[in-house]
Design a protein around this motif. Structure first.
Motif, PDB file in Angstrom:
ATOM      1  N   LEU A  30     -36.051   2.218   1.517  1.00 51.10           N
ATOM      2  CA  LEU A  30     -35.965   2.465   0.081  1.00 51.10           C
ATOM      3  C   LEU A  30     -34.529   2.715  -0.351  1.00 51.10           C
ATOM      4  CD1 LEU A  30     -39.089   4.758  -0.405  1.00 51.10           C
ATOM      5  CD2 LEU A  30     -38.815   2.421  -1.232  1.00 51.10           C
ATOM      6  N   ALA A  45     -38.018   0.704  -9.852  1.00 45.43           N
ATOM      7  CA  ALA A  45     -39.174   0.536  -8.977  1.00 45.43           C
ATOM      8  C   ALA A  45     -39.056   1.402  -7.733  1.00 45.43           C
ATOM      9  CB  ALA A  45     -39.316  -0.932  -8.591  1.00 45.43           C
ATOM     10  N   VAL A  49     -41.772   4.259  -6.670  1.00 43.06           N
ATOM     11  CA  VAL A  49     -42.423   4.252  -5.362  1.00 43.06           C
ATOM     12  C   VAL A  49     -42.148   5.553  -4.612  1.00 43.06           C
ATOM     13  CG1 VAL A  49     -42.447   3.126  -3.101  1.00 43.06           C
ATOM     14  CG2 VAL A  49     -42.451   1.738  -5.178  1.00 43.06           C
ATOM     15  N   SER A  50     -40.918   6.032  -4.687  1.00 40.17           N
ATOM     16  CA  SER A  50     -40.566   7.280  -3.992  1.00 40.17           C
ATOM     17  C   SER A  50     -41.319   8.469  -4.572  1.00 40.17           C
ATOM     18  CB  SER A  50     -39.061   7.511  -4.084  1.00 40.17           C
ATOM     19  OG  SER A  50     -38.337   6.446  -3.501  1.00 40.17           O
ATOM     20  N   SER A 236     -45.889   0.875   4.019  1.00 42.51           N
ATOM     21  CA  SER A 236     -44.474   1.069   3.716  1.00 42.51           C
ATOM     22  C   SER A 236     -43.775  -0.272   3.516  1.00 42.51           C
ATOM     23  CB  SER A 236     -43.802   1.850   4.853  1.00 42.51           C
ATOM     24  OG  SER A 236     -44.400   3.119   5.021  1.00 42.51           O
ATOM     25  N   GLY A 239     -44.865  -1.754   0.211  1.00 38.89           N
ATOM     26  CA  GLY A 239     -44.225  -1.133  -0.948  1.00 38.89           C
ATOM     27  C   GLY A 239     -42.801  -1.603  -1.153  1.00 38.89           C
ATOM     28  N   VAL A 243     -41.179  -4.131  -4.198  1.00 39.20           N
ATOM     29  CA  VAL A 243     -40.002  -3.851  -5.041  1.00 39.20           C
ATOM     30  C   VAL A 243     -39.059  -5.055  -5.036  1.00 39.20           C
ATOM     31  CG1 VAL A 243     -37.982  -2.373  -5.285  1.00 39.20           C
ATOM     32  CG2 VAL A 243     -40.178  -1.372  -4.674  1.00 39.20           C
TER      33      VAL A 243
END
Length: 251
Positions: A30, A45, A49-50, A236, A239, A243
């Motif tokens: 991320l 994004a 997500v975080s 993970s 996700g 993004v």
């Protein structure tokens, strides 16, 4: 107090039972995504997500996350202010302070990258106690000297914080809310000296305890056995990939 709250939340989080490497991989993925993608929609994004991962599956209180973000937000605002504001020249503003569309866009982009990267690192910080992270780093064959220095520094910071809170609580119980400003300043000076002396004494006792245990090179601890969770790794990856796909589609 924030440091204690983060550590307590990390110990209580359901994600504490997950392997550290999996959480590090998610957080770093991320973070790199926030650095490489444009502010819109990439950084937005990543931030969403975080936040979802922290307050959702990790079960961290939103109020704690908001409290933790106060210091980074203040730092980011102060850091982007010179980019957005300049003295004299073209643009609009008040007096000598001027703003331009380019400067505001650059400042907004920097702020978006900063807050997205901060939230990405919070995924790891709010779900992984420091002792787990140090144990994981020892498994990567990092020198024991570096790990012991980091561990002792971390423990001494908690020692200093605990001593400060105890002395502060005793001071408030003694002075209440009726003390004059002069008395408060005098108490603050005395409190500072007391905190330093008490912290030094407790640190010395910590050193004597380590020497009594025969400490020489490293202080190894037993790590709990954690099995790899392929569903967590897959989610993970999904996700982070989502993004990237969203950002590429919007480009």
């Amino acid at each position: 107090m924030t440091t204690l709250s983060i550590d307590d939340a990390a110990w209580a989080s359901p994600w504490r039972r997950r392997r550290v490497g999996e959480k590090v991989l998610l957080s770093l993925a991320l973070l790199l995504t926030a650095l490489l993608l444009p502010p819109w929609p990439g950084c937005v994004a990543v931030a969403l997500v975080s936040v979802f991962a922290i307050v959702g599956p990790a079960r961290i209180r939103p109020s704690l996350l908001a409290t933790v973000l106060v210091a980074p937000l203040t730092f980011l605002l102060l850091g982007t202010l010179p980019v957005a504001v300049h003295f004299g020249g073209d643009g609009w503003g008040i007096g000598p302070l001027r703003f331009t569309a380019e400067g505001l866009a650059t400042a907004a982009g920097l702020f978006a990258h900063g807050i997205a990267g901060t939230l990405a690192m919070m995924v790891l910080a709010t779900t992984t106690p420091m002792i787990d992270l140090l144990t994981w780093l020892r498994g990567l064959r990092l020198p024991d000297v570096l790990l012991e220095i980091a561990s002792l520094t971390y423990r001494l910071l908690f020692l200093l914080l605990a001593t400060t809170l105890a002395v502060r609580s005793a001071q408030r119980a003694r002075l209440g809310d009726e003390a004059s400003p002069r008395r408060r300043w005098a108490a603050l000076a005395a409190t500072t000296g007391t905190i330093i002396l008490r912290t030094w004494d407790r640190a010395a006792r910590l050193q004597h305890g380590l020497e009594g245990r025969g400490y020489e090179e490293s202080l190894t601890t037993l790590a709990p056995v954690r099995h790899r969770s392929w569903p967590f790794v897959a989610l993970s990856a999904a996700g982070v990939s989502g993004v990237w796909l969203l950002s590429l589609a919007a480009a």
